[in-house]
Write an enzyme that holds these catalytic residues in place. Sequence first.
Site, PDB file in Angstrom:
ATOM      1  NE  ARG A   1      -3.992  -2.078   2.066  1.00 54.74           N
ATOM      2  CZ  ARG A   1      -3.807  -3.216   2.738  1.00 54.74           C
ATOM      3  NH1 ARG A   1      -2.778  -3.347   3.559  1.00 54.74           N
ATOM      4  NH2 ARG A   1      -4.650  -4.205   2.609  1.00 54.74           N
TER       5      ARG A   1
ATOM      6  CE  LYS B   1      -1.604  13.508 -14.497  1.00 56.50           C
ATOM      7  NZ  LYS B   1      -2.071  13.621 -15.904  1.00 56.50           N
TER       8      LYS B   1
ATOM      9  CD  GLU C   1       5.656  16.388 -23.122  1.00 59.84           C
ATOM     10  OE1 GLU C   1       4.580  16.979 -22.924  1.00 59.84           O
ATOM     11  OE2 GLU C   1       5.712  15.282 -23.702  1.00 59.84           O
TER      12      GLU C   1
ATOM     13  CE  LYS D   1       4.075  17.261 -15.214  1.00 60.06           C
ATOM     14  NZ  LYS D   1       4.176  15.929 -15.778  1.00 60.06           N
TER      15      LYS D   1
ATOM     16  CD  GLU E   1      -4.861  15.372 -14.945  1.00 62.28           C
ATOM     17  OE1 GLU E   1      -4.809  14.238 -14.465  1.00 62.28           O
ATOM     18  OE2 GLU E   1      -4.512  15.628 -16.102  1.00 62.28           O
TER      19      GLU E   1
ATOM     20  NE  ARG F   1      -0.735  17.012 -13.041  1.00 70.03           N
ATOM     21  CZ  ARG F   1      -0.150  16.317 -12.075  1.00 70.03           C
ATOM     22  NH1 ARG F   1      -0.428  16.595 -10.809  1.00 70.03           N
ATOM     23  NH2 ARG F   1       0.700  15.361 -12.323  1.00 70.03           N
TER      24      ARG F   1
ATOM     25  CG  ASN G   1      -3.280  17.379 -21.157  1.00 64.59           C
ATOM     26  OD1 ASN G   1      -2.358  16.590 -21.079  1.00 64.59           O
ATOM     27  ND2 ASN G   1      -4.329  17.363 -20.349  1.00 64.59           N
TER      28      ASN G   1
ATOM     29  CG  HIS H   1      -0.263  16.168 -24.662  1.00 68.53           C
ATOM     30  ND1 HIS H   1       0.610  17.226 -24.790  1.00 68.53           N
ATOM     31  CD2 HIS H   1       0.453  15.169 -24.064  1.00 68.53           C
ATOM     32  CE1 HIS H   1       1.784  16.891 -24.262  1.00 68.53           C
ATOM     33  NE2 HIS H   1       1.723  15.646 -23.822  1.00 68.53           N
TER      34      HIS H   1
ATOM     35  CG  HIS I   1      -2.649  11.654 -26.228  1.00 69.41           C
ATOM     36  ND1 HIS I   1      -3.220  12.232 -25.115  1.00 69.41           N
ATOM     37  CD2 HIS I   1      -1.372  11.378 -25.881  1.00 69.41           C
ATOM     38  CE1 HIS I   1      -2.325  12.304 -24.142  1.00 69.41           C
ATOM     39  NE2 HIS I   1      -1.194  11.793 -24.584  1.00 69.41           N
TER      40      HIS I   1
ATOM     41  CG  HIS J   1       4.348  11.618 -26.022  1.00 68.03           C
ATOM     42  ND1 HIS J   1       2.974  11.641 -26.130  1.00 68.03           N
ATOM     43  CD2 HIS J   1       4.668  12.570 -25.110  1.00 68.03           C
ATOM     44  CE1 HIS J   1       2.481  12.557 -25.297  1.00 68.03           C
ATOM     45  NE2 HIS J   1       3.498  13.141 -24.670  1.00 68.03           N
TER      46      HIS J   1
HETATM   47  N1  LIG Z   1       4.067  10.293 -15.403  1.00 69.11           N
HETATM   48  C1  LIG Z   1       4.055  11.347 -16.167  1.00 69.11           C
HETATM   49  O1  LIG Z   1       3.739  12.456 -15.747  1.00 69.11           O
HETATM   50  C2  LIG Z   1       4.471  11.189 -17.602  1.00 69.11           C
HETATM   51  C3  LIG Z   1       4.724  12.326 -18.375  1.00 69.11           C
HETATM   52  C4  LIG Z   1       5.160  12.139 -19.667  1.00 69.11           C
HETATM   53  C5  LIG Z   1       5.315  10.865 -20.176  1.00 69.11           C
HETATM   54  N2  LIG Z   1       5.050   9.784 -19.401  1.00 69.11           N
HETATM   55  C6  LIG Z   1       5.242   8.428 -19.912  1.00 69.11           C
HETATM   56  O2  LIG Z   1       6.604   8.286 -20.264  1.00 69.11           O
HETATM   57  C7  LIG Z   1       6.702   7.306 -21.281  1.00 69.11           C
HETATM   58  C8  LIG Z   1       7.614   7.824 -22.348  1.00 69.11           C
HETATM   59  O3  LIG Z   1       8.856   8.176 -21.777  1.00 69.11           O
HETATM   60  P1  LIG Z   1      10.221   7.998 -22.570  1.00 69.11           P
HETATM   61  O4  LIG Z   1      10.128   8.723 -23.848  1.00 69.11           O
HETATM   62  O5  LIG Z   1      11.311   8.324 -21.641  1.00 69.11           O
HETATM   63  O6  LIG Z   1      10.153   6.454 -22.972  1.00 69.11           O
HETATM   64  P2  LIG Z   1      11.061   5.196 -22.609  1.00 69.11           P
HETATM   65  O7  LIG Z   1      11.176   5.032 -21.169  1.00 69.11           O
HETATM   66  O8  LIG Z   1      10.473   4.087 -23.372  1.00 69.11           O
HETATM   67  O9  LIG Z   1      12.491   5.568 -23.212  1.00 69.11           O
HETATM   68  C9  LIG Z   1      12.657   5.724 -24.596  1.00 69.11           C
HETATM   69  C10 LIG Z   1      13.713   4.756 -25.143  1.00 69.11           C
HETATM   70  O10 LIG Z   1      15.008   5.208 -24.726  1.00 69.11           O
HETATM   71  C11 LIG Z   1      15.727   4.137 -24.121  1.00 69.11           C
HETATM   72  N3  LIG Z   1      16.633   4.760 -23.139  1.00 69.11           N
HETATM   73  C12 LIG Z   1      16.297   5.259 -21.924  1.00 69.11           C
HETATM   74  N4  LIG Z   1      17.354   5.887 -21.400  1.00 69.11           N
HETATM   75  C13 LIG Z   1      18.368   5.773 -22.287  1.00 69.11           C
HETATM   76  C14 LIG Z   1      19.695   6.239 -22.299  1.00 69.11           C
HETATM   77  N5  LIG Z   1      20.168   7.010 -21.328  1.00 69.11           N
HETATM   78  N6  LIG Z   1      20.462   5.912 -23.366  1.00 69.11           N
HETATM   79  C15 LIG Z   1      19.955   5.201 -24.390  1.00 69.11           C
HETATM   80  N7  LIG Z   1      18.709   4.755 -24.451  1.00 69.11           N
HETATM   81  C16 LIG Z   1      17.921   5.053 -23.398  1.00 69.11           C
HETATM   82  C17 LIG Z   1      14.689   3.243 -23.559  1.00 69.11           C
HETATM   83  O11 LIG Z   1      15.181   1.943 -23.422  1.00 69.11           O
HETATM   84  C18 LIG Z   1      13.589   3.345 -24.621  1.00 69.11           C
HETATM   85  O12 LIG Z   1      13.867   2.464 -25.673  1.00 69.11           O
HETATM   86  C19 LIG Z   1       5.293   7.020 -21.742  1.00 69.11           C
HETATM   87  O13 LIG Z   1       4.886   5.776 -21.243  1.00 69.11           O
HETATM   88  C20 LIG Z   1       4.473   8.134 -21.139  1.00 69.11           C
HETATM   89  O14 LIG Z   1       3.138   7.727 -20.845  1.00 69.11           O
HETATM   90  C21 LIG Z   1       4.641   9.937 -18.121  1.00 69.11           C
HETATM   91 ZN   LIG Z   2       3.420  14.592 -23.129  1.00 70.92          ZN
END
Ligand SMILES: NC(=O)c1ccc[n+]([C@@H]2O[C@H](COP(=O)([O-])OP(=O)(O)OC[C@H]3O[C@@H](n4cnc5c(N)ncnc54)[C@H](O)[C@@H]3O)[C@@H](O)[C@H]2O)c1
Ligand SMILES: [Zn+2]
Lengths: 364, 364
Positions: free
Chosen positions: A123, A144, A186, A228, A238, A242, A246, A249, A253, A266
């Site tokens: 939990r 989030k 972003e 942010k 949210e 917040r 978006n 987005h 999306h 993305h």
């Molecule tokens: N929680 C939130 O507020 C929030 C906000 C934005 C996005 N997200 C989420 O984040 C995700 C996307 O994030 P992302 O773009 O970081 O994706 P990801 O974690 O998939 O990373 C992108 C790619 O880069 C590779 N990678 C990571 N670090 C590396 C490094 N230092 N060197 C080489 N390769 C590396 C990973 O293996 C992957 O293939 C989505 O699932 C999205 O929903 C969440």
């Molecule tokens: Zn985004």
Amino acid sequence: MRELKVDLGERSYPIYIGEGLLQETGVMFLKHGIGTKSPVLLVTDETAGELYLRKVEDALAKSGYRTGSFIVKAGERSKSLSVLEDAVTAALEAGLDRHSAVVALGGGVVGDLAGFVAATYMRGIKFVQIPTTILAHDSSVGGKVAVNHPLAKNIIGAFHQPEFVLYDTATLKTLPEREVRAGLSEVIKHGLIWNAEFVDWCEIHAEKLLSLDPESLEYALYEGCRVKSIVVSQDERENGLRAILNLGHTIGHALEAVAGYGELLHGEAIAIGMVGSARLAAKLGHPEEIHAVTKRIFMKYGLPTSIPSHLDTEAILGAMMHDKKFVEGTMVFIIPTAIGTVEINKNVSTALVREIVEELKEEG
Amino acid sequence: MRELKVDLGERSYPIYIGEGLLQETGVMFLKHGIGTKSPVLLVTDETAGELYLRKVEDALAKSGYRTGSFIVKAGERSKSLSVLEDAVTAALEAGLDRHSAVVALGGGVVGDLAGFVAATYMRGIKFVQIPTTILAHDSSVGGKVAVNHPLAKNIIGAFHQPEFVLYDTATLKTLPEREVRAGLSEVIKHGLIWNAEFVDWCEIHAEKLLSLDPESLEYALYEGCRVKSIVVSQDERENGLRAILNLGHTIGHALEAVAGYGELLHGEAIAIGMVGSARLAAKLGHPEEIHAVTKRIFMKYGLPTSIPSHLDTEAILGAMMHDKKFVEGTMVFIIPTAIGTVEINKNVSTALVREIVEELKEEG
Ligand SMILES: NC(=O)c1ccc[n+]([C@@H]2O[C@H](COP(=O)([O-])OP(=O)(O)OC[C@H]3O[C@@H](n4cnc5c(N)ncnc54)[C@H](O)[C@@H]3O)[C@@H](O)[C@H]2O)c1
Ligand SMILES: [Zn+2]
Ligand SMILES: NC(=O)c1ccc[n+]([C@@H]2O[C@H](COP(=O)([O-])OP(=O)(O)OC[C@H]3O[C@@H](n4cnc5c(N)ncnc54)[C@H](O)[C@@H]3O)[C@@H](O)[C@H]2O)c1
Ligand SMILES: [Zn+2]
């Protein structure tokens, strides 16, 4: 090193940004009062793990921590309930207890997954983020966390703030160039919604950022996180403000969904979406200049600014209607009213959106 | 009808206890400001659903609510991540949004599962509990919700308080007699830890309670919930005092595990555990009388007071060591120091526990 405080009352936490911080992981754990008696679980993906897991393990061991690790396949599909179950298996086998911490070492995928493990294991236990992508500057603020359901992204989740975030800019050097560009999309978004000067700065420093100049990168990530965090501080759960995060987005999306996940990154999809929002702004009577500036900056970063022409307009509209932001016949859109400011417009007609989508297909 | 307020600051909520309350479901929803625009998801199991789902659906429809339902198999195995995924499918298909509520109609299994769905769907939506077992008086206070992992019970969960609890004592009439006895075991536990007079009352009213006399039942459930709510109000996140609710549970959980889940009902296992704790109390110098009273009352309720002799002592001890409450060579036990008061003793030796387990096997 820069330090930013995310202000959330009792749940406030710092983000440390700088080169070479991975080595400090253990010291930072101690500084944040995480006990050495309870084991720590490191969650990472195959790519980030291969590159950086050992370093983090060593740094933690040097400060007296026992660690276990859980390594997932790279990519969005690891954000699932079945991977969550496996993560909990790893946590139990490593002997995690209520005083343990879960660490996310990787991009947003690992951050969201590990964060949800931390939110729900017994939990809720402690969570630490070590982001290794540029896009993860975004997920490192706001708490989030979530996994996906076959029918919907991020639909099963929680709000769970980390103890702290350790952002080592040196890890970004191994990122594929396309991920760098998409991540910076972003960062620029945070300028577009809140800080016109920072948008200027991003335009001027495009080459430096794209070549991962440490100082520029440190500042850009700091500023992205800062914007942010201001927004999130005012609306942790949210309920209103917040939504401005978006920007780009709603269209973005839909494009991701219609192109097939993975086709457009993305950051690429929302770059197109932000150009679309700027077009919408003009139609709604806001300055034409917004569109020119928005488009110019994304082109400078080598990001797409038009919708691939093979994507079907009605499919894109259909995808938007499935989006949470859709309410009966009109849509909620974040509209820039100038560079650095946006409004939440709950009254954009489907017809107008169709027009914008068509125009974005022709946008060069 | 009785009303009890569970006092948790911003998250406070009322429990309504009385005969025939199911019919009031819709009215209560309106009273608690749950909007009629967003659909409601009713989660129940095959047994409770067969008996009461229609009634609740009708009551909600009469007040203008649209509902969807999700029906699980009866039993502990429905508290799993894969059932959670199916519940989210049902929620999406019913069109649940951020203003929707999830309703648990059933016993503790349905309560824990539906509560975790509500805690995580879109990162948390409203939750309403309609308990239909006596044991669920316990799960209706405190906001603990969870599912099981193949290696550990309740290990994946959250704290998520309901908007309100609607406890219709009429639904208890269809409970199997064995479930009635087992549920009352936990009611008596609340007396043993906090309220000696209530223990007396339970002894005197055993026949009335076992025959489900509405007035007695209403009072007993009220008092059980009240004690639990006092404890929980003082320790919402389980950092200290809340541990006293585990009276009888260290031994009880071990017995459930060793006997094979389902063999002994939870309430039966903890009745034996409470007799064991009373024996421990005597060994530690507290009044002998505690044991006599504890044993007498459980016998009166037709609950077991001794360990089935075929269960292996070392297996039972082994199971206890896997329990979260075990810390290095000594165990944490909740010990009655008189009827109606307990202490948290962190220093009970494994040897002493072995002695107690052996004695409990001979206890008639
Ligand atoms: N929680 C939130 O507020 C929030 C906000 C934005 C996005 N997200 C989420 O984040 C995700 C996307 O994030 P992302 O773009 O970081 O994706 P990801 O974690 O998939 O990373 C992108 C790619 O880069 C590779 N990678 C990571 N670090 C590396 C490094 N230092 N060197 C080489 N390769 C590396 C990973 O293996 C992957 O293939 C989505 O699932 C999205 O929903 C969440
Ligand atoms: Zn985004
Ligand atoms: N969250 C908490 O704080 C908390 C506290 C105590 C127990 N629990 C959990 O509660 C669960 C046990 O609860 P339970 O004993 O209610 O189990 P349960 O929900 O499985 O119900 C017991 C049986 O009674 C049936 N049933 C339910 N209502 C009925 C009715 N009105 N008439 C006839 N049959 C009916 C069910 O179908 C089931 O077969 C466990 O999973 C336990 O972990 C949670
Ligand atoms: Zn119990």
